[in-house]
Enzyme design. Structure first.
Site, PDB file in Angstrom:
ATOM      1  N   ASP A 154      40.386  45.826  32.891  1.00 18.16           N
ATOM      2  CA  ASP A 154      40.294  46.196  34.304  1.00 18.16           C
ATOM      3  C   ASP A 154      41.110  45.239  35.167  1.00 18.16           C
ATOM      4  OD1 ASP A 154      38.344  44.189  33.642  1.00 18.16           O
ATOM      5  OD2 ASP A 154      37.377  44.518  35.580  1.00 18.16           O
ATOM      6  N   GLU A 162      35.419  43.183  33.969  1.00 17.88           N
ATOM      7  CA  GLU A 162      35.351  41.715  34.033  1.00 17.88           C
ATOM      8  C   GLU A 162      35.470  41.233  35.466  1.00 17.88           C
ATOM      9  OE1 GLU A 162      36.650  37.564  34.198  1.00 17.88           O
ATOM     10  OE2 GLU A 162      37.786  39.291  34.892  1.00 17.88           O
TER      11      GLU A 162
HETATM   12 ZN   LIG Z   1      41.116  38.052  34.268  1.00 20.54          ZN
END
Ligand SMILES: [Zn+2]
Length: 355
Positions: free
Chosen positions: A72, A126
């Site tokens: 992401d 994340e």
């Molecule tokens: Zn990162």
């Protein structure tokens, strides 16, 4: 045409960057990675977990190296598709961390005879709140997939092996007094004045630098907030300083708290811990980690911020950040990666994984 994992990792970086994948929107990039691995890395067992893709070899090697990357990105800032200019590739996710993902995926598809078994974890979410973190979900649902001797996260690290990380605690140091009209101040007891001694201890505090496995961790004890006061004519009966202690990973949270109590010992104040996260030891002495450090030519430094490295450290796995990106460029509109660093990282990891 899907992803070509055997293509130059520079081209693969561009292909990954050009698939938008803001956090919670990683389905398409996960689909493409999964499909490519199934066809182009046939010696890997491949599974899917939500929008994470996991793959591992079963070669019976004496050690296992885990390569982890999040797929992401932060929201696109009008900086897609990618473009290359003067040896730099620009675009959302170039540095953080699709260049790292590309290196890992390329190695998975092209390393014929690695000397370690390899686990590849391409995970989601994340960049947002940690309760959504794909690696945390994998830890809960598929813990056996996270066993390894060394974990390498491809986060931007500027060509250095960044090991371990510092811990952090926040402590509110409060003073109490007696409220009174400031025209008759002798009837009161000023809580703000009592913080003078607290600030004095902080400004005289000598922070440690600690060398662990060749990484130097610099601690810091800092006031980060101050509260107090009622009105322009009132002696205040309460005041507090919030103190943040960033500590080297040779201290546990309990030891860090005990240290902060020691610093303010003897003062007429009360302490309350409001936030704590453990540090992570670099753990570079185990043989699989030591040979990684050697392959990197000893380019090792301490990691200061908290990253997913700490999750692996908590599992007892030596973990480092090592990726071609530049940590100072992550999340910026002009985010870019030096394409030469993509090649250098690939070469170094190829040497390590086949030595
Ligand atoms: Zn990162």
């Amino acid at each position: 045409m899907g992803l070509d994992l055997r293509a130059d990792p520079i081209a693969l970086t561009a292909a990954l960057v050009d698939i938008p994948s803001e956090s919670r929107h990683e389905r398409r990039i996960a689909d493409e990675i999964e499909a490519a691995l199934r066809v182009q890395a046939p010696h890997f067992e491949v599974i899917r977990n939500g929008d994470a893709v996991l793959a591992r070899t079963h070669l019976g090697r004496p050690s296992r190296v885990l390569l982890a990357g999040h797929t992401d990105t932060v929201p696109v800032a009008d900086n897609l598709p990618s473009r290359v200019e003067d040896g730099l590739m620009y675009g959302c996710g170039t540095s953080d961390m699709k260049s790292g993902d590309a290196v890992f995926l390329h190695l998975a598809a092209t390393l014929a005879e690695p000397t370690h078994d390899i686990t590849l974890v391409m995970y989601d979410c994340e960049e947002i709140e940690s309760s959504a973190n794909g690696l945390g979900r994998i830890e809960r649902e598929l813990p056996d997939w996270l066993t390894a001797d060394v974990a390498i996260l491809g986060e931007p690290s500027g060509g250095f092996i960044e090991a371990g990380c510092q811990g952090t605690i926040r402590v509110v140091v409060s003073a109490a007094g007696t409220r009174a009209h400031s025209a008759r101040s002798w009837l009161g007891d000023n809580a703000i004045h009592k913080l003078g001694a607290v600030l004095d201890r902080l400004s005289r505090y000598a922070a440690r630098s600690v060398d662990i496995d060749g990484c130097v961790y610099r601690e810091g004890l800092s006031a980060v907030r101050i509260d107090g006061g009622i009105a322009g004519n009132v002696i205040p009966d309460a005041a507090s300083v919030t103190v943040n202690f960033r500590f080297a990973p040779d201290r546990s949270i309990d030891q860090a708290v005990a240290h902060v109590y020691e610093v303010f010992d003897g003062l007429n104040v009360s302490l309350e811990v409001t936030d704590a996260a453990a540090g992570a030891l670099p753990g570079l002495t185990n043989p699989a980690a030591a040979s990684l450090v050697a392959a990197a030519g000893g380019q090792v430094r301490a990691k200061y911020g908290w990253t997913d490295v700490s999750r692996f450290a908590a599992l007892g796995i030596a973990a480092v950040n090592y990726g071609p990106g530049d940590p100072n460029l992550a999340h910026k509109v002009d985010e870019h990666v030096d394409i030469a660093a993509i090649t250098a990282t690939t070469d170094m990891l190829r040497a390590y994984l086949t030595a």
